[in-house]
Design a protein around this motif. Structure first.
Motif, PDB file in Angstrom:
ATOM      1  N   GLY A  66       0.825  -0.945   0.147  1.00 48.17           N
ATOM      2  CA  GLY A  66      -0.016  -0.116  -0.016  1.00 48.17           C
ATOM      3  C   GLY A  66       0.783   1.201   0.137  1.00 48.17           C
ATOM      4  N   VAL A  67       1.874   1.235   0.823  1.00 51.96           N
ATOM      5  CA  VAL A  67       2.787   2.408   0.892  1.00 51.96           C
ATOM      6  C   VAL A  67       3.494   2.599  -0.617  1.00 51.96           C
ATOM      7  CG1 VAL A  67       4.951   3.069   2.026  1.00 51.96           C
ATOM      8  CG2 VAL A  67       3.217   2.398   3.431  1.00 51.96           C
ATOM      9  N   TRP A  68       3.831   1.368  -1.218  1.00 53.75           N
ATOM     10  CA  TRP A  68       4.787   1.591  -2.204  1.00 53.75           C
ATOM     11  C   TRP A  68       3.852   2.149  -3.350  1.00 53.75           C
ATOM     12  CZ3 TRP A  68       4.327   0.098  -7.308  1.00 53.75           C
ATOM     13  CH2 TRP A  68       5.700   0.242  -7.973  1.00 53.75           C
ATOM     14  N   MET A  69       2.582   1.720  -3.417  1.00 58.96           N
ATOM     15  CA  MET A  69       1.734   2.113  -4.292  1.00 58.96           C
ATOM     16  C   MET A  69       1.407   3.399  -4.348  1.00 58.96           C
ATOM     17  SD  MET A  69      -0.977  -1.234  -5.126  1.00 58.96           S
ATOM     18  CE  MET A  69      -1.610  -1.247  -3.604  1.00 58.96           C
ATOM     19  N   LEU A  70       1.083   4.156  -3.193  1.00 59.66           N
ATOM     20  CA  LEU A  70       0.917   5.434  -2.906  1.00 59.66           C
ATOM     21  C   LEU A  70       2.037   6.120  -3.187  1.00 59.66           C
ATOM     22  CD1 LEU A  70      -1.084   5.559   0.602  1.00 59.66           C
ATOM     23  CD2 LEU A  70      -1.945   6.354  -1.670  1.00 59.66           C
ATOM     24  N   GLY A  71       3.085   5.725  -2.877  1.00 59.93           N
ATOM     25  CA  GLY A  71       4.324   6.462  -3.131  1.00 59.93           C
ATOM     26  C   GLY A  71       4.594   6.636  -4.733  1.00 59.93           C
ATOM     27  N   ARG A  72       4.212   5.268  -5.346  1.00 60.41           N
ATOM     28  CA  ARG A  72       4.473   5.576  -6.812  1.00 60.41           C
ATOM     29  C   ARG A  72       3.494   6.471  -7.535  1.00 60.41           C
ATOM     30  NH1 ARG A  72       5.114   0.635 -11.249  1.00 60.41           N
ATOM     31  NH2 ARG A  72       5.063   2.228 -13.024  1.00 60.41           N
ATOM     32  N   VAL A  73       2.324   6.372  -7.052  1.00 61.84           N
ATOM     33  CA  VAL A  73       1.415   7.473  -7.795  1.00 61.84           C
ATOM     34  C   VAL A  73       1.586   8.859  -7.566  1.00 61.84           C
ATOM     35  CG1 VAL A  73      -1.111   8.128  -7.583  1.00 61.84           C
ATOM     36  CG2 VAL A  73      -0.343   5.863  -7.819  1.00 61.84           C
ATOM     37  N   ALA A  74       1.969   9.127  -6.176  1.00 64.30           N
ATOM     38  CA  ALA A  74       2.568  10.194  -5.748  1.00 64.30           C
ATOM     39  C   ALA A  74       3.758  10.959  -6.583  1.00 64.30           C
ATOM     40  CB  ALA A  74       2.752  10.417  -4.481  1.00 64.30           C
ATOM     41  N   LYS A  75       4.794   9.914  -6.829  1.00 61.79           N
ATOM     42  CA  LYS A  75       5.916  10.256  -7.795  1.00 61.79           C
ATOM     43  C   LYS A  75       5.458  10.679  -9.193  1.00 61.79           C
ATOM     44  CE  LYS A  75      10.101   8.264  -9.163  1.00 61.79           C
ATOM     45  NZ  LYS A  75      11.176   7.185  -9.167  1.00 61.79           N
ATOM     46  N   GLN A  76       4.475   9.749  -9.658  1.00 69.02           N
ATOM     47  CA  GLN A  76       4.222   9.868 -11.084  1.00 69.02           C
ATOM     48  C   GLN A  76       3.427  11.348 -11.247  1.00 69.02           C
ATOM     49  OE1 GLN A  76       1.941   6.422 -11.793  1.00 69.02           O
ATOM     50  NE2 GLN A  76       3.511   5.444 -12.970  1.00 69.02           N
ATOM     51  N   VAL A  78       3.871  14.210  -9.371  1.00 72.96           N
ATOM     52  CA  VAL A  78       4.605  15.260  -9.124  1.00 72.96           C
ATOM     53  C   VAL A  78       5.543  15.117 -10.341  1.00 72.96           C
ATOM     54  CG1 VAL A  78       6.809  15.980  -7.535  1.00 72.96           C
ATOM     55  CG2 VAL A  78       4.577  15.100  -6.685  1.00 72.96           C
ATOM     56  N   GLN A  79       5.932  14.077 -10.792  1.00 70.83           N
ATOM     57  CA  GLN A  79       6.997  14.227 -11.920  1.00 70.83           C
ATOM     58  C   GLN A  79       6.339  14.743 -13.394  1.00 70.83           C
ATOM     59  OE1 GLN A  79       8.530  10.211 -12.388  1.00 70.83           O
ATOM     60  NE2 GLN A  79      10.297  10.539 -11.154  1.00 70.83           N
ATOM     61  N   SER A  80       4.822  14.705 -13.317  1.00 67.62           N
ATOM     62  CA  SER A  80       4.284  15.169 -14.518  1.00 67.62           C
ATOM     63  C   SER A  80       3.852  16.667 -14.324  1.00 67.62           C
ATOM     64  CB  SER A  80       2.933  14.358 -14.883  1.00 67.62           C
ATOM     65  OG  SER A  80       2.235  14.272 -13.848  1.00 67.62           O
ATOM     66  N   GLY A  81       4.378  17.228 -13.122  1.00 70.30           N
ATOM     67  CA  GLY A  81       4.097  18.651 -12.888  1.00 70.30           C
ATOM     68  C   GLY A  81       2.994  18.868 -11.884  1.00 70.30           C
ATOM     69  N   GLY A  82       2.276  17.718 -11.417  1.00 65.87           N
ATOM     70  CA  GLY A  82       0.938  18.025 -10.614  1.00 65.87           C
ATOM     71  C   GLY A  82       1.377  18.156  -9.201  1.00 65.87           C
ATOM     72  N   ASN A  83       0.392  18.534  -8.475  1.00 64.54           N
ATOM     73  CA  ASN A  83       0.488  18.210  -7.114  1.00 64.54           C
ATOM     74  C   ASN A  83      -0.210  17.297  -6.596  1.00 64.54           C
ATOM     75  OD1 ASN A  83       1.776  20.731  -6.733  1.00 64.54           O
ATOM     76  ND2 ASN A  83       0.169  22.028  -6.639  1.00 64.54           N
ATOM     77  N   PHE A  84       0.301  16.123  -5.811  1.00 65.14           N
ATOM     78  CA  PHE A  84      -0.302  15.128  -5.332  1.00 65.14           C
ATOM     79  C   PHE A  84      -1.007  15.185  -4.170  1.00 65.14           C
ATOM     80  CE2 PHE A  84      -0.419  11.463  -2.646  1.00 65.14           C
ATOM     81  CZ  PHE A  84      -1.172  10.525  -3.186  1.00 65.14           C
ATOM     82  N   GLU A  85      -2.524  14.886  -4.082  1.00 65.65           N
ATOM     83  CA  GLU A  85      -3.142  15.156  -2.835  1.00 65.65           C
ATOM     84  C   GLU A  85      -3.939  13.885  -2.668  1.00 65.65           C
ATOM     85  OE1 GLU A  85      -5.659  18.557  -2.338  1.00 65.65           O
ATOM     86  OE2 GLU A  85      -4.318  19.878  -3.651  1.00 65.65           O
ATOM     87  N   MET A  86      -3.826  13.307  -1.782  1.00 65.06           N
ATOM     88  CA  MET A  86      -4.418  11.766  -1.432  1.00 65.06           C
ATOM     89  C   MET A  86      -5.873  11.921  -1.256  1.00 65.06           C
ATOM     90  SD  MET A  86      -2.387   9.176   0.826  1.00 65.06           S
ATOM     91  CE  MET A  86      -3.535   8.628   2.210  1.00 65.06           C
ATOM     92  N   THR A  87      -6.521  11.053  -1.822  1.00 63.96           N
ATOM     93  CA  THR A  87      -7.920  11.371  -1.872  1.00 63.96           C
ATOM     94  C   THR A  87      -8.671  10.787  -0.485  1.00 63.96           C
ATOM     95  OG1 THR A  87      -8.297   8.795  -2.686  1.00 63.96           O
ATOM     96  CG2 THR A  87      -8.034  10.645  -4.394  1.00 63.96           C
ATOM     97  N   LEU A  88      -9.827  11.142  -0.149  1.00 67.06           N
ATOM     98  CA  LEU A  88     -10.486  10.672   1.066  1.00 67.06           C
ATOM     99  C   LEU A  88     -10.406   9.197   1.223  1.00 67.06           C
ATOM    100  CD1 LEU A  88     -11.618  11.397   3.999  1.00 67.06           C
ATOM    101  CD2 LEU A  88     -13.851  11.535   2.365  1.00 67.06           C
ATOM    102  N   ALA A  89     -10.933   8.500   0.166  1.00 65.29           N
ATOM    103  CA  ALA A  89     -10.923   7.073   0.145  1.00 65.29           C
ATOM    104  C   ALA A  89      -9.462   6.478   0.469  1.00 65.29           C
ATOM    105  CB  ALA A  89     -11.526   6.654  -1.092  1.00 65.29           C
ATOM    106  N   TRP A  90      -8.275   7.015  -0.191  1.00 68.61           N
ATOM    107  CA  TRP A  90      -7.185   6.464   0.132  1.00 68.61           C
ATOM    108  C   TRP A  90      -6.640   6.874   1.442  1.00 68.61           C
ATOM    109  CZ3 TRP A  90      -3.636   7.486  -4.711  1.00 68.61           C
ATOM    110  CH2 TRP A  90      -3.924   6.752  -5.807  1.00 68.61           C
ATOM    111  N   THR A  91      -6.945   7.820   2.190  1.00 68.76           N
ATOM    112  CA  THR A  91      -6.764   8.375   3.353  1.00 68.76           C
ATOM    113  C   THR A  91      -7.390   7.381   4.317  1.00 68.76           C
ATOM    114  OG1 THR A  91      -6.191  10.686   2.378  1.00 68.76           O
ATOM    115  CG2 THR A  91      -6.663  10.226   5.040  1.00 68.76           C
ATOM    116  N   VAL A  92      -8.543   7.104   4.051  1.00 70.36           N
ATOM    117  CA  VAL A  92      -9.535   6.262   5.136  1.00 70.36           C
ATOM    118  C   VAL A  92      -8.855   4.798   4.981  1.00 70.36           C
ATOM    119  CG1 VAL A  92     -11.562   5.272   5.443  1.00 70.36           C
ATOM    120  CG2 VAL A  92     -11.528   7.737   4.898  1.00 70.36           C
ATOM    121  N   MET A  93      -8.440   4.179   3.737  1.00 71.56           N
ATOM    122  CA  MET A  93      -7.872   3.079   3.687  1.00 71.56           C
ATOM    123  C   MET A  93      -6.424   2.982   4.471  1.00 71.56           C
ATOM    124  SD  MET A  93      -9.031   1.365  -0.124  1.00 71.56           S
ATOM    125  CE  MET A  93      -8.613   3.170  -0.989  1.00 71.56           C
ATOM    126  N   ALA A  94      -5.707   3.910   4.208  1.00 71.87           N
ATOM    127  CA  ALA A  94      -4.152   3.858   4.770  1.00 71.87           C
ATOM    128  C   ALA A  94      -4.337   3.996   6.308  1.00 71.87           C
ATOM    129  CB  ALA A  94      -3.466   5.152   4.328  1.00 71.87           C
TER     130      ALA A  94
END
Length: 158
Positions: A66-76, A78-94
């Motif tokens: 779970g940590v790796w998948m979140l990190g991978r999405v966040a990295k992608q 940010v690398q594409s110029g966006g700002n990563f904000e974890m969704t409420l669903a992902w936050t609840v699951m984590a």
């Protein structure tokens, strides 16, 4: 390919963990309730020992993947110029996932240890009380696990 593999491991680990809790709570426990205390408690000790070994692996795999998948999405993002904000669903699951792992660690390394000591010296009343505490915390974790699955499915269906 790595993401898909980790997501598969993540989901299979959750299936083992939640499925095992359902089996133990709703099928095994009622079936062994008719046995005499020493036999019932020894059987539950053996079954839970095996199950908790599997859950130790499953819970750590769930957490790590779970940590790796979140990190991978966040990295992608940010690398594409966006700002990563974890969704409420992902936050609840984590958050609930971390709480579940913490509860399991308490079950495995405190309550099960107490249960094991009591079974080893045939203190059946103490073993029964420890098993009741394990059952209570497994019920809490099962409820949290079902909630996580509901959050995941509701999020994926939108």
């Amino acid at each position: 390919m790595i993401y898909a593999t980790l997501k598969t491991l993540h989901v299979l680990s959750i299936v083992v963990w939640i499925g095992g809790m359902v089996f133990a709570h709703f099928f095994l426990r009622p079936a062994v309730a008719q046995l005499e205390a020493p036999l019932r408690l020894r059987l539950m000790h053996d079954v839970l020992g095996r199950f908790f070994q599997a859950v130790l692996v499953a819970s750590l795999l769930t957490l790590a993947s779970g940590v790796w998948m979140l990190g991978r999405v966040a990295k992608q993002v940010v690398q594409s110029g966006g700002n990563f904000e974890m969704t409420l669903a992902w936050t609840v699951m984590a958050v609930l996932g971390v709480v579940m792992v913490a509860i399991f660690m308490h079950i495995r390394f405190a309550l099960y240890k107490r249960f094991s000591r009591a079974v080893a010296v045939s203190e059946w009343a103490t073993a029964g009380a420890a098993l009741a505490q394990i059952r209570t915390w497994v019920s809490v974790n099962l409820g949290l696990g079902v909630l996580v699955v509901i959050v995941a499915l509701m999020r994926w269906s939108t």
